[in-house]
Design a protein around this motif. Structure first.
Motif, PDB file in Angstrom:
ATOM      1  N   LEU A 384      36.813  43.876  41.675  1.00 38.37           N
ATOM      2  CA  LEU A 384      36.133  43.267  40.535  1.00 38.37           C
ATOM      3  C   LEU A 384      35.420  42.018  41.017  1.00 38.37           C
ATOM      4  O   LEU A 384      35.982  41.210  41.755  1.00 38.37           O
ATOM      5  N   ILE A 385      34.164  41.882  40.585  1.00 35.72           N
ATOM      6  CA  ILE A 385      33.380  40.731  41.000  1.00 35.72           C
ATOM      7  C   ILE A 385      32.994  39.920  39.763  1.00 35.72           C
ATOM      8  O   ILE A 385      32.463  40.462  38.795  1.00 35.72           O
ATOM      9  N   ARG A 386      33.280  38.656  39.783  1.00 34.46           N
ATOM     10  CA  ARG A 386      32.815  37.773  38.711  1.00 34.46           C
ATOM     11  C   ARG A 386      32.227  36.530  39.368  1.00 34.46           C
ATOM     12  O   ARG A 386      32.850  35.940  40.248  1.00 34.46           O
ATOM     13  N   GLY A 387      31.039  36.153  38.903  1.00 33.11           N
ATOM     14  CA  GLY A 387      30.396  34.983  39.481  1.00 33.11           C
ATOM     15  C   GLY A 387      30.190  35.131  40.981  1.00 33.11           C
ATOM     16  O   GLY A 387      30.204  34.156  41.720  1.00 33.11           O
ATOM     17  N   GLY A 388      29.996  36.362  41.426  1.00 34.73           N
ATOM     18  CA  GLY A 388      29.705  36.602  42.831  1.00 34.73           C
ATOM     19  C   GLY A 388      30.921  36.650  43.748  1.00 34.73           C
ATOM     20  O   GLY A 388      30.786  36.921  44.932  1.00 34.73           O
ATOM     21  N   THR A 389      32.104  36.404  43.192  1.00 32.37           N
ATOM     22  CA  THR A 389      33.280  36.482  44.069  1.00 32.37           C
ATOM     23  C   THR A 389      34.331  37.427  43.483  1.00 32.37           C
ATOM     24  O   THR A 389      34.334  37.717  42.293  1.00 32.37           O
ATOM     25  N   GLU A 390      35.199  37.900  44.345  1.00 33.87           N
ATOM     26  CA  GLU A 390      36.178  38.896  43.960  1.00 33.87           C
ATOM     27  C   GLU A 390      37.263  38.307  43.050  1.00 33.87           C
ATOM     28  O   GLU A 390      37.789  37.229  43.314  1.00 33.87           O
ATOM     29  N   VAL A 391      37.574  39.044  41.983  1.00 38.94           N
ATOM     30  CA  VAL A 391      38.697  38.675  41.118  1.00 38.94           C
ATOM     31  C   VAL A 391      39.918  39.406  41.626  1.00 38.94           C
ATOM     32  O   VAL A 391      39.962  40.628  41.608  1.00 38.94           O
ATOM     33  N   LYS A 392      40.908  38.668  42.068  1.00 45.46           N
ATOM     34  CA  LYS A 392      42.048  39.352  42.688  1.00 45.46           C
ATOM     35  C   LYS A 392      43.265  39.453  41.790  1.00 45.46           C
ATOM     36  O   LYS A 392      44.064  40.365  41.905  1.00 45.46           O
ATOM     37  N   MET A 393      43.414  38.471  40.916  1.00 39.99           N
ATOM     38  CA  MET A 393      44.649  38.420  40.152  1.00 39.99           C
ATOM     39  C   MET A 393      44.409  38.758  38.687  1.00 39.99           C
ATOM     40  O   MET A 393      43.403  38.398  38.103  1.00 39.99           O
ATOM     41  N   SER A 394      45.404  39.433  38.113  1.00 43.17           N
ATOM     42  CA  SER A 394      45.388  39.696  36.685  1.00 43.17           C
ATOM     43  C   SER A 394      45.938  38.495  35.942  1.00 43.17           C
ATOM     44  O   SER A 394      46.743  37.735  36.464  1.00 43.17           O
ATOM     45  N   LYS A 395      45.487  38.330  34.694  1.00 44.13           N
ATOM     46  CA  LYS A 395      46.049  37.252  33.881  1.00 44.13           C
ATOM     47  C   LYS A 395      47.513  37.534  33.587  1.00 44.13           C
ATOM     48  O   LYS A 395      48.342  36.643  33.574  1.00 44.13           O
ATOM     49  N   ARG A 396      47.824  38.821  33.333  1.00 44.39           N
ATOM     50  CA  ARG A 396      49.184  39.150  32.921  1.00 44.39           C
ATOM     51  C   ARG A 396      50.057  39.678  34.051  1.00 44.39           C
ATOM     52  O   ARG A 396      51.209  39.316  34.180  1.00 44.39           O
ATOM     53  N   ALA A 397      49.496  40.581  34.869  1.00 46.49           N
ATOM     54  CA  ALA A 397      50.342  41.247  35.852  1.00 46.49           C
ATOM     55  C   ALA A 397      50.466  40.476  37.157  1.00 46.49           C
ATOM     56  O   ALA A 397      51.386  40.698  37.927  1.00 46.49           O
ATOM     57  N   GLY A 398      49.525  39.579  37.412  1.00 45.58           N
ATOM     58  CA  GLY A 398      49.631  38.813  38.640  1.00 45.58           C
ATOM     59  C   GLY A 398      48.903  39.441  39.799  1.00 45.58           C
ATOM     60  O   GLY A 398      47.771  39.081  40.098  1.00 45.58           O
ATOM     61  N   THR A 399      49.533  40.445  40.418  1.00 39.89           N
ATOM     62  CA  THR A 399      48.995  40.928  41.686  1.00 39.89           C
ATOM     63  C   THR A 399      47.765  41.827  41.561  1.00 39.89           C
ATOM     64  O   THR A 399      46.897  41.801  42.408  1.00 39.89           O
ATOM     65  N   VAL A 400      47.724  42.637  40.530  1.00 36.06           N
ATOM     66  CA  VAL A 400      46.584  43.532  40.370  1.00 36.06           C
ATOM     67  C   VAL A 400      45.961  43.307  39.001  1.00 36.06           C
ATOM     68  O   VAL A 400      46.596  42.781  38.105  1.00 36.06           O
ATOM     69  N   VAL A 401      44.708  43.729  38.860  1.00 35.01           N
ATOM     70  CA  VAL A 401      44.058  43.575  37.559  1.00 35.01           C
ATOM     71  C   VAL A 401      44.288  44.844  36.739  1.00 35.01           C
ATOM     72  O   VAL A 401      44.131  45.957  37.233  1.00 35.01           O
ATOM     73  N   LEU A 402      44.696  44.649  35.495  1.00 37.34           N
ATOM     74  CA  LEU A 402      45.045  45.784  34.653  1.00 37.34           C
ATOM     75  C   LEU A 402      43.805  46.433  34.045  1.00 37.34           C
ATOM     76  O   LEU A 402      42.841  45.765  33.681  1.00 37.34           O
ATOM     77  N   LEU A 403      43.876  47.754  33.910  1.00 32.35           N
ATOM     78  CA  LEU A 403      42.789  48.503  33.285  1.00 32.35           C
ATOM     79  C   LEU A 403      42.567  48.022  31.857  1.00 32.35           C
ATOM     80  O   LEU A 403      41.434  47.897  31.390  1.00 32.35           O
ATOM     81  N   GLU A 404      43.664  47.737  31.168  1.00 28.43           N
ATOM     82  CA  GLU A 404      43.563  47.292  29.780  1.00 28.43           C
ATOM     83  C   GLU A 404      42.728  46.013  29.671  1.00 28.43           C
ATOM     84  O   GLU A 404      41.892  45.867  28.786  1.00 28.43           O
ATOM     85  N   GLU A 405      42.952  45.099  30.603  1.00 26.22           N
ATOM     86  CA  GLU A 405      42.196  43.841  30.576  1.00 26.22           C
ATOM     87  C   GLU A 405      40.710  44.095  30.824  1.00 26.22           C
ATOM     88  O   GLU A 405      39.847  43.451  30.221  1.00 26.22           O
ATOM     89  N   LEU A 406      40.436  45.032  31.706  1.00 31.79           N
ATOM     90  CA  LEU A 406      39.034  45.356  31.991  1.00 31.79           C
ATOM     91  C   LEU A 406      38.353  45.939  30.754  1.00 31.79           C
ATOM     92  O   LEU A 406      37.227  45.557  30.409  1.00 31.79           O
TER      93      LEU A 406
END
Length: 571
Positions: A384-406
Motif C-alpha cells: 500500500l502506498i500513501r503519500g508516495g511511501t509504503e504503508v506497513k502497519m495496520s491501525k488495528r492489527a499492527g503488523t499487516v494492513v487489514l482488508l476491512e480497513e482498505l
RNA sequence: GCGCUCGUAGCUCAGCGGAUAGAGCGUUGGCCUCCGAAGCCAAAGGCCGCAGGUUCGAAUCUUGCCGAGCGCACCA
C-alpha cells in the motif's frame, strides 16, 4: 437477433475457406492465426499465414499473401503487405451489426467451456484472524476468474477450503482461553497467539467458564467457537466485495480418509518410515544453517516419495505421533475435487505458497492422478502506498494492513478494480491517494464516469425527443465513431482470451480503452458542433449516435459485471 | 546453496513470435458562451538487465550470467 462468433474466429474461418479454394492440397491451418494489429494504419486485424504457408509451398510469403488477399471473401477487406502480412479491415456493415449485438445479453459471452466443470478455490484463509490486503487480491482475482469462466460457458464452483484443524486451530482455542483468563484476572496456562479479545463476551454468554487448569476439552470447545465466528466474519467481509462461495470444504472432513490413503500408498510402495527423507541433497540442505531453525521439531515419521515425481525431496505425511500433516489432507482434498467430477482445478494462491505447487503435483502424479488438471494462479505481494511511501502497519492489527480497513478507506469498487489492474504474477503497489480521487487520474472513476456519461447523453436525447435507433447507422462515419465501433467488436475476443489465459487484468485494459474513446467522442462534440451526439435539428443522425453511445453503455455494463464493480448512472 | 516469480519510460506496470514498443501516475504546455472540464489535446521521457543461440522476423522462445521479491519446519 442472432449472436455472432468472435471477429477473429470469423476472419479465420473465411481465411481458411479461401486457402482451401486456392490450395486444395494443403490440409494444415484449418484455423489460420488472426490477431489484432496494434498500429491501425495497417488495418484492424492481420494474419501471418503466408509466412507459414511459404515453408510448405516453397514460395515467397508476399506472393502467397497477394494471391490470398485477392481471393479473400468475408466481413473484412484483405490487403497484402510486405514482407508477407495479410491485413484486414472490418467492413462497416459488420461493425454496425455488432452495435446491435452488444445489447444481447450473450454478447461477448461464449460457449468454449461447453459446460465443463471447473472448480476455483480461492481465499481459503485460515479462520484464525482477519483477512489482510494480500487475501483481498486473491479474493478479487479468484472471483473475477469465476465470472470469466461462467461467461465462457464453464460450469463453475467457487470453493473455500477451510483449514479447521491442526496446530494453528489449537493455538486459536488457546488464544481465546487466554483472553478469557486475562479478562477475569486469572493467570492462564494458555498462550495467546491470535488476537481474539472481541470474542470473549459472546463465548462466555454461550459457554461455561473454562477451567483454570489446562485441558483438552476447553481448548476444543474454544477453538470450535472461535473458528466458526472468524469464518463467518471473513465471509461477511467478502460480501462487501460482492464475493460469495458455492462450496465451503473443511479439512476436518478428510481425516477419516487418511488410513485408506496410507494403505493405498503402502501397497504402491510409495511411502517409507524414517527419521529424515532419504534424498541426499535434502540431507545436505538440512545441514545448512538457514533451514535448521525447525530441526528440533522434526521427529521423522512416514514419508511420501514425492522426490520421484518431480519434487526436490520426499515429504512427510504422518508424524511419529501418527498425526497427519496438512499436506496429507491436501492430497485427499485435491483427489476429492477430481472425484467430484471437475475437469479443471484452479487454485488461487499467495506467492508465499509457490513452493507447494510442485509437491502437490508430485503427490498427484504418485497417485496416478492427472496433475495437469491442477492450475495454480500465484498472486504476488501487495504494497500500500500513501503519500508516495509504503504503508506497513495496520491501525488495528499492527503488523499487516487489514482488508476491512482498505475497503473502509477507498470503497469496494476501487478495491476490486485496482486489484484487477495488474497481472497476478506481478507485484502490485496500491496507491491509496489515487484510488480515492474523483477525477480522470483515477482509472476507476474514469471508467465509471464514461458509463455515467452514456446515461446522461441518452437522457439528454430523451429530453429533446430523440431516441436511439439503428435505422441510420450508415450516418456514423467520423473517425471518433469508427474507433468506438472497432473497439466494441474486439471486446468478445479479449474477454475470451482473459478467460482462457486466466488473466482477469485484461478486463481493466479493455474498459479503460473503451472509456477513453467515449470521453474523446464527447469532447469532440464540444469542440465541433457537427459532432455533437444530440442535435435536435438532425434527428436521424442523433438517433444513430445515441445508438452508438447506448452500445458503449451495454458494453461497459458487461465488463463491469465481469469485474464486479458498479455501473453508476450518475456520479 | 536450491526452487518459484520478476527485471520494459522518473515511478507502477501492459505487451510474451510479427510491421514505428504501449498505458496510468508524475513533469511541462494548451483547450470550457455550447451534450458534466469528474473531460480532451500536445510535449518531454526507452541500447525492453547483460551476453550468446534459434527464426524470414525476438522485448517476446532458448542457454548462461547479473540483479530484485517470495519461499525452502513434520505451520497452514
Amino acid at each position: 437477433m442472432k449472436t455472432r462468433r468472435n471477429i477473429c474466429a470469423e476472419i479465420s474461418d473465411s481465411l481458411s475457406e479461401c486457402i482451401r479454394s486456392i490450395y486444395p492440397h494443403i490440409e494444415e491451418f484449418n484455423s489460420p492465426p488472426v490477431s489484432q494489429i496494434s498500429d491501425s494504419t495497417f488495418g484492424d486485424y492481420m494474419s501471418n499465414i503466408a509466412f507459414l504457408l511459404s515453408k510448405i509451398l516453397k514460395q515467397k510469403p508476399i506472393d502467397i499473401a497477394n494471391k490470398i488477399a485477392k481471393e479473400f471473401k468475408g466481413n473484412a477487406d484483405a490487403e497484402p503487405a510486405n514482407p508477407g502480412f495479410i491485413n484486414f479491415k472490418i467492413k462497416r456493415e459488420r461493425l454496425c451489426e455488432n452495435l446491435e449485438e452488444t445489447r444481447v445479453s450473450s454478447w461477448s459471452s461464449s460457449n468454449i467451456g461447453a459446460g465443463t466443470k471447473v472448480n476455483i478455490e480461492f481465499v481459503s484463509a485460515n479462520p484464525t484472524g482477519d483477512l489482510h490486503i494480500g487475501h483481498g487480491r486473491g479474493a478479487v482475482i479468484g472471483d473475477t476468474l469465476a465470472r470469466l469462466f461462467a461467461n465462457a460457458g464453464f460450469s463453475v464452483t467457487r470453493e473455500y477450503y477451510v483449514n479447521d484443524i491442526g496446530k494453528q486451530i489449537d493455538a486459536l482455542g488457546e488464544s481465546l482461553l487466554s483472553a478469557i483468563h486475562k479478562k477475569n484476572g486469572i493467570e492462564s496456562p494458555y498462550s495467546a497467539t491470535y488476537k481474539v479479545e472481541e470474542l470473549v463476551d459472546e463465548y462466555l454468554n454461550l459457554n461455561k467458564e473454562p477451567s483454570s487448569e489446562r485441558n483438552r476439552e476447553d481448548i476444543c470447545r474454544a477453538a470450535d467457537f472461535a473458528k466458526e465466528r472468524l469464518l463467518s466474519k471473513i465471509m461477511k467481509l467478502l460480501k462487501r466485495l460482492d464475493i460469495s462461495f458455492d462450496s465451503v470444504v473443511r479439512e476436518s472432513s478428510f481425516i477419516g480418509a487418511i488410513p485408506d490413503l496410507i494403505n493405498e500408498l503402502k501397497k504402491k510402495d510409495l511411502i517409507y518410515e524414517a527419521d529424515e527423507p532419504e534424498i541426499e541433497k535434502e540431507k545436505k540442505r538440512r545441514a545448512d544453517s538457514k533451514s535448521a531453525i525447525h530441526r528440533d521439531s522434526m521427529e521423522g515419521g512416514t514419508f511420501l516419495r514425492t522426490g520421484k515425481f518431480g519434487d526436490e525431496t520426499d515429504r512427510i505425511i504422518l508424524r511419529r505421533s501418527g498425526a497427519a500433516t496438512y499436506f496429507t489432507t491436501d492430497i485427499i482434498y485435491h483427489r476429492d475435487k477430481l472425484f467430484r467430477g471437475y475437469e479443471r482445478l484452479v487454485n488461487v494462491w499467495g506467492a508465499d505458497h509457490a513452493g507447494h505447487v510442485i509437491r502437490l503435483k508430485a503427490a498427484m502424479k504418485a497417485l496416478s492422478l492427472p496433475a495437469e488438471k491442477l492450475e495454480v494462479v500465484l498472486c504476488q505481494m501487495v504494497r500500500l502506498i500513501r503519500g508516495g511511501t509504503e504503508v506497513k502497519m495496520s491501525k488495528r492489527a499492527g503488523t499487516v494492513v487489514l482488508l476491512e480497513e482498505l475497503i473502509d478507506e477507498v470503497g469496494g469498487d476501487p478495491v476490486r478494480f485496482f486489484f484487477l489492474s495488474r497481472s497476478a504474477s506481478a507485484q502490485f503497489d496500491f496507491d491509496l491517494d489515487l484510488a480515492v480521487k474523483k477525477s480522470s487520474d483515477n482509472p476507476v472513476f474514469y471508467c465509471q464516469y464514461a458509463h455515467a456519461r452514456t446515461c446522461q447523453l441518452l437522457a439528454n436525447g430523451r429530453e429533446n425527443g430523440i431516441e436511439p435507433s439503428n435505422k441510420n447507422l450508415h450516418l456514423l462515419k467520423d473517425e471518433t465513431e469508427l474507433e468506438i465501433m472497432r473497439k466494441l467488436i474486439a471486446i468478445p475476443d479479449s474477454v475470451q482470451t482473459a478467460a482462457i489465459k486466466l488473466e482477469p487484468h485484461r478486463l481493466v485494459e479493455i474498459s479503460t480503452s473503451l472509456s477513453e474513446s467515449l470521453h474523446r467522442y464527447q469532447t469532440a462534440g464540444k469542440e465541433n458542433s457537427d459532432l455533437r451526439v444530440v442535435t435536435s435539428d438532425k434527428k436521424e443522425l442523433s438517433s444513430a449516435r445515441l445508438y452508438l453511445v447506448e452500445s458503449v453503455g451495454y458494453a461497459l455494463r458487461k465488463l463491469f459485471g465481469l469485474m464486479g464493480i458498479n455501473a453508476p448512472e450518475k456520479m
